[in-house]
Design a protein around this motif. Structure first.
Motif, PDB file in Angstrom:
ATOM      1  N   THR B  66      36.219  44.302  26.446  1.00 57.46           N
ATOM      2  CA  THR B  66      36.271  45.487  27.164  1.00 57.46           C
ATOM      3  C   THR B  66      35.378  46.027  28.139  1.00 57.46           C
ATOM      4  O   THR B  66      35.780  46.497  29.249  1.00 57.46           O
ATOM      5  CB  THR B  66      36.990  46.792  26.081  1.00 57.46           C
ATOM      6  OG1 THR B  66      36.796  46.304  25.053  1.00 57.46           O
ATOM      7  CG2 THR B  66      38.307  47.126  26.387  1.00 57.46           C
ATOM      8  N   THR B  67      34.156  45.812  27.623  1.00 59.37           N
ATOM      9  CA  THR B  67      33.041  46.362  28.495  1.00 59.37           C
ATOM     10  C   THR B  67      33.200  45.689  29.963  1.00 59.37           C
ATOM     11  O   THR B  67      32.683  46.140  30.885  1.00 59.37           O
ATOM     12  CB  THR B  67      31.777  46.100  27.792  1.00 59.37           C
ATOM     13  OG1 THR B  67      32.070  46.281  26.487  1.00 59.37           O
ATOM     14  CG2 THR B  67      30.715  46.990  28.228  1.00 59.37           C
ATOM     15  N   ALA B  69      35.473  43.865  31.165  1.00 60.67           N
ATOM     16  CA  ALA B  69      36.741  43.911  31.790  1.00 60.67           C
ATOM     17  C   ALA B  69      36.624  45.343  32.617  1.00 60.67           C
ATOM     18  O   ALA B  69      37.445  45.259  33.849  1.00 60.67           O
ATOM     19  CB  ALA B  69      37.938  44.011  30.856  1.00 60.67           C
ATOM     20  N   ASN B  70      36.005  46.216  32.148  1.00 61.07           N
ATOM     21  CA  ASN B  70      36.160  47.620  32.801  1.00 61.07           C
ATOM     22  C   ASN B  70      34.601  47.517  33.742  1.00 61.07           C
ATOM     23  O   ASN B  70      34.619  48.822  34.281  1.00 61.07           O
ATOM     24  CB  ASN B  70      36.061  48.707  31.783  1.00 61.07           C
ATOM     25  CG  ASN B  70      37.216  48.899  31.317  1.00 61.07           C
ATOM     26  OD1 ASN B  70      38.358  48.449  31.851  1.00 61.07           O
ATOM     27  ND2 ASN B  70      37.305  49.037  29.902  1.00 61.07           N
ATOM     28  N   SER B  71      33.780  46.680  33.842  1.00 64.24           N
ATOM     29  CA  SER B  71      32.818  46.845  34.562  1.00 64.24           C
ATOM     30  C   SER B  71      32.934  46.373  36.134  1.00 64.24           C
ATOM     31  O   SER B  71      33.373  45.535  36.516  1.00 64.24           O
ATOM     32  CB  SER B  71      31.667  45.609  34.018  1.00 64.24           C
ATOM     33  OG  SER B  71      30.644  45.630  34.890  1.00 64.24           O
ATOM     34  N   PRO B  72      32.685  47.634  36.871  1.00 67.84           N
ATOM     35  CA  PRO B  72      32.836  47.173  38.387  1.00 67.84           C
ATOM     36  C   PRO B  72      31.719  46.402  38.841  1.00 67.84           C
ATOM     37  O   PRO B  72      32.149  45.361  39.832  1.00 67.84           O
ATOM     38  CB  PRO B  72      32.658  48.591  39.051  1.00 67.84           C
ATOM     39  CG  PRO B  72      32.176  49.565  38.028  1.00 67.84           C
ATOM     40  CD  PRO B  72      32.433  48.769  36.550  1.00 67.84           C
ATOM     41  N   GLN B  75      33.056  42.801  38.185  1.00 66.89           N
ATOM     42  CA  GLN B  75      34.148  42.325  39.269  1.00 66.89           C
ATOM     43  C   GLN B  75      33.833  42.305  40.678  1.00 66.89           C
ATOM     44  O   GLN B  75      34.020  41.225  41.559  1.00 66.89           O
ATOM     45  CB  GLN B  75      35.260  43.701  39.510  1.00 66.89           C
ATOM     46  CG  GLN B  75      35.747  44.010  38.033  1.00 66.89           C
ATOM     47  CD  GLN B  75      37.002  44.805  38.094  1.00 66.89           C
ATOM     48  OE1 GLN B  75      37.487  45.278  39.049  1.00 66.89           O
ATOM     49  NE2 GLN B  75      37.542  44.958  36.816  1.00 66.89           N
ATOM     50  N   SER B  93      43.213  41.859  37.777  1.00 64.31           N
ATOM     51  CA  SER B  93      43.298  43.132  36.926  1.00 64.31           C
ATOM     52  C   SER B  93      43.727  42.699  35.510  1.00 64.31           C
ATOM     53  O   SER B  93      44.597  41.911  35.264  1.00 64.31           O
ATOM     54  CB  SER B  93      44.106  44.100  37.778  1.00 64.31           C
ATOM     55  OG  SER B  93      45.360  43.500  37.944  1.00 64.31           O
ATOM     56  N   TRP B  95      45.692  44.593  32.582  1.00 64.85           N
ATOM     57  CA  TRP B  95      46.327  45.733  32.213  1.00 64.85           C
ATOM     58  C   TRP B  95      47.469  45.633  30.884  1.00 64.85           C
ATOM     59  O   TRP B  95      47.308  44.611  30.103  1.00 64.85           O
ATOM     60  CB  TRP B  95      47.705  46.105  33.365  1.00 64.85           C
ATOM     61  CG  TRP B  95      48.359  44.770  33.891  1.00 64.85           C
ATOM     62  CD1 TRP B  95      47.780  44.082  34.720  1.00 64.85           C
ATOM     63  CD2 TRP B  95      49.728  44.458  33.660  1.00 64.85           C
ATOM     64  NE1 TRP B  95      48.830  43.087  34.950  1.00 64.85           N
ATOM     65  CE2 TRP B  95      49.936  43.096  34.429  1.00 64.85           C
ATOM     66  CE3 TRP B  95      50.540  45.290  32.755  1.00 64.85           C
ATOM     67  CZ2 TRP B  95      51.204  42.987  34.190  1.00 64.85           C
ATOM     68  CZ3 TRP B  95      51.972  44.582  32.940  1.00 64.85           C
ATOM     69  CH2 TRP B  95      51.923  43.225  33.538  1.00 64.85           C
ATOM     70  N   THR B 103      47.661  41.817  25.901  1.00 65.01           N
ATOM     71  CA  THR B 103      46.699  42.047  27.221  1.00 65.01           C
ATOM     72  C   THR B 103      47.186  41.087  28.165  1.00 65.01           C
ATOM     73  O   THR B 103      47.559  40.121  27.984  1.00 65.01           O
ATOM     74  CB  THR B 103      45.198  41.594  27.034  1.00 65.01           C
ATOM     75  OG1 THR B 103      44.878  42.208  25.647  1.00 65.01           O
ATOM     76  CG2 THR B 103      44.280  42.032  28.077  1.00 65.01           C
TER      77      THR B 103
END
Lengths: 168, 123
Positions: B66-67, B69-72, B75, B93, B95, B103
């Motif tokens: 999760t860290t 996956a949410n790191s801009p 990306q 993405s 979702w 997931t």
């Protein structure tokens, strides 16, 4: 009347001979480009596959909690050039016969300079310098790296490892 | 001339047939190396390894963390480096659906020649 049909065989013969000559000329002209095994890129295709497989192996960790070889190479304070070289050459040059293959490489990594969208590439390992004569193929691998570089400290970053490899 | 003696017409006809068949066989041999080349070239041109690599890093590594996956930062790293070094536009993405433990991952890869879209769902 009968005698006037005597030219038919000559006409057919003439047309056939003409066709033969045109075909011959076409074959002779088109046969001037001689393809050798190297020109057909079949060996390039195979070399590229060997390289991709090697990088894939090097980026596969032993289990879910450990880091892969590539990640360990990048997490050293100074990128472990020797370990990359030893592992990569061992994996690519092994053959089923006693004699080893003669694959050489230069490797560099690319990261994004934080913040912004500029990128920076630098060479981190090579077995031999690339001169102009080699016919190299490029293989790449994404690696998640945690080190202080490219504008961040101690944060996970995505880095692209690019390897140019060729056979001597 | 032909009027004088027609007896050899069979031989001439067979001669024509055999020589034509030799020419067609030569033509096939002539083209065979080119076939190998175009096949190998189209395999090299198709970005199979690029797509597998991008898919692999995203599904096997980023989507499971999760860290990450949410790191801009991660990306933007993937997007910028893909564009610069592989001439490929990538997007992705992660979702979730309400009341659904899976997931979902959307992947997009386009290098101008090959376009790849995928919606992946975890087991």
């Amino acid at each position: 009347m009968v005698n006037r049909e005597g030219g038919q065989l000559f006409t057919i013969e003439g047309i056939a001979a003409g066709l033969l000559m045109i075909l011959t000329a076409y074959l002779v002209v088109s046969a001037t480009s001689v393809y050798t095994a190297g020109d057909t890129h079949i060996s390039d295709m195979q070399l590229e596959q060997i390289g991709s497989d090697t990088l894939k192996i090097m980026d596969t960790p032993e289990n879910r909690t450990t880091q892969s070889d590539l990640q360990m190479i990048f997490s050293k304070p100074i990128i472990d050039e020797e370990k990359f070289k030893t592992n990569f050459l061992a994996l690519t040059n092994n053959t089923t016969s006693k004699a080893n293959d003669h694959i050489n490489f230069t490797a560099n990594y690319t990261c994004r300079i934080y913040p912004g969208n500029d990128i920076a590439s630098s060479q981190f390992s090579h077995s031999r310098n690339l001169t102009s004569g080699e016919h190299a193929v490029r293989v790449t691998k994404w690696v998640i790296v945690n080190r202080s570089f490219c504008g961040t400290t101690g944060e996970d970053r995505a880095v692209l490892v690019e390897v140019l490899m060729w056979r001597d | 001339m032909a009027r004088l003696n027609d007896d050899a017409q069979w031989i001439i006809l067979m001669g024509f047939l055999i020589s034509f068949s030799f020419f067609f066989l030569a033509l096939i041999i002539n083209q065979s190396t080119v076939v190998g080349q175009t096949t190998a070239e189209s395999i090299i041109e198709f970005p199979k390894n690029d797509i597998r690599d991008f898919r692999g890093i995203f599904i096997d590594v980023i989507a499971k963390n999760t860290t990450l996956a949410n790191s801009p930062t991660i990306q933007n790293d993937l997007k910028s480096i893909s564009l610069n070094r592989k001439n490929a536009v990538v997007n992705f993405s992660v979702w979730y659906k309400p009341n659904d433990a899976h997931t979902y991952v959307d992947l997009y890869y386009n290098n101008g020649v090959t376009l790849y879209n995928e919606t992946w769902a975890s087991l």
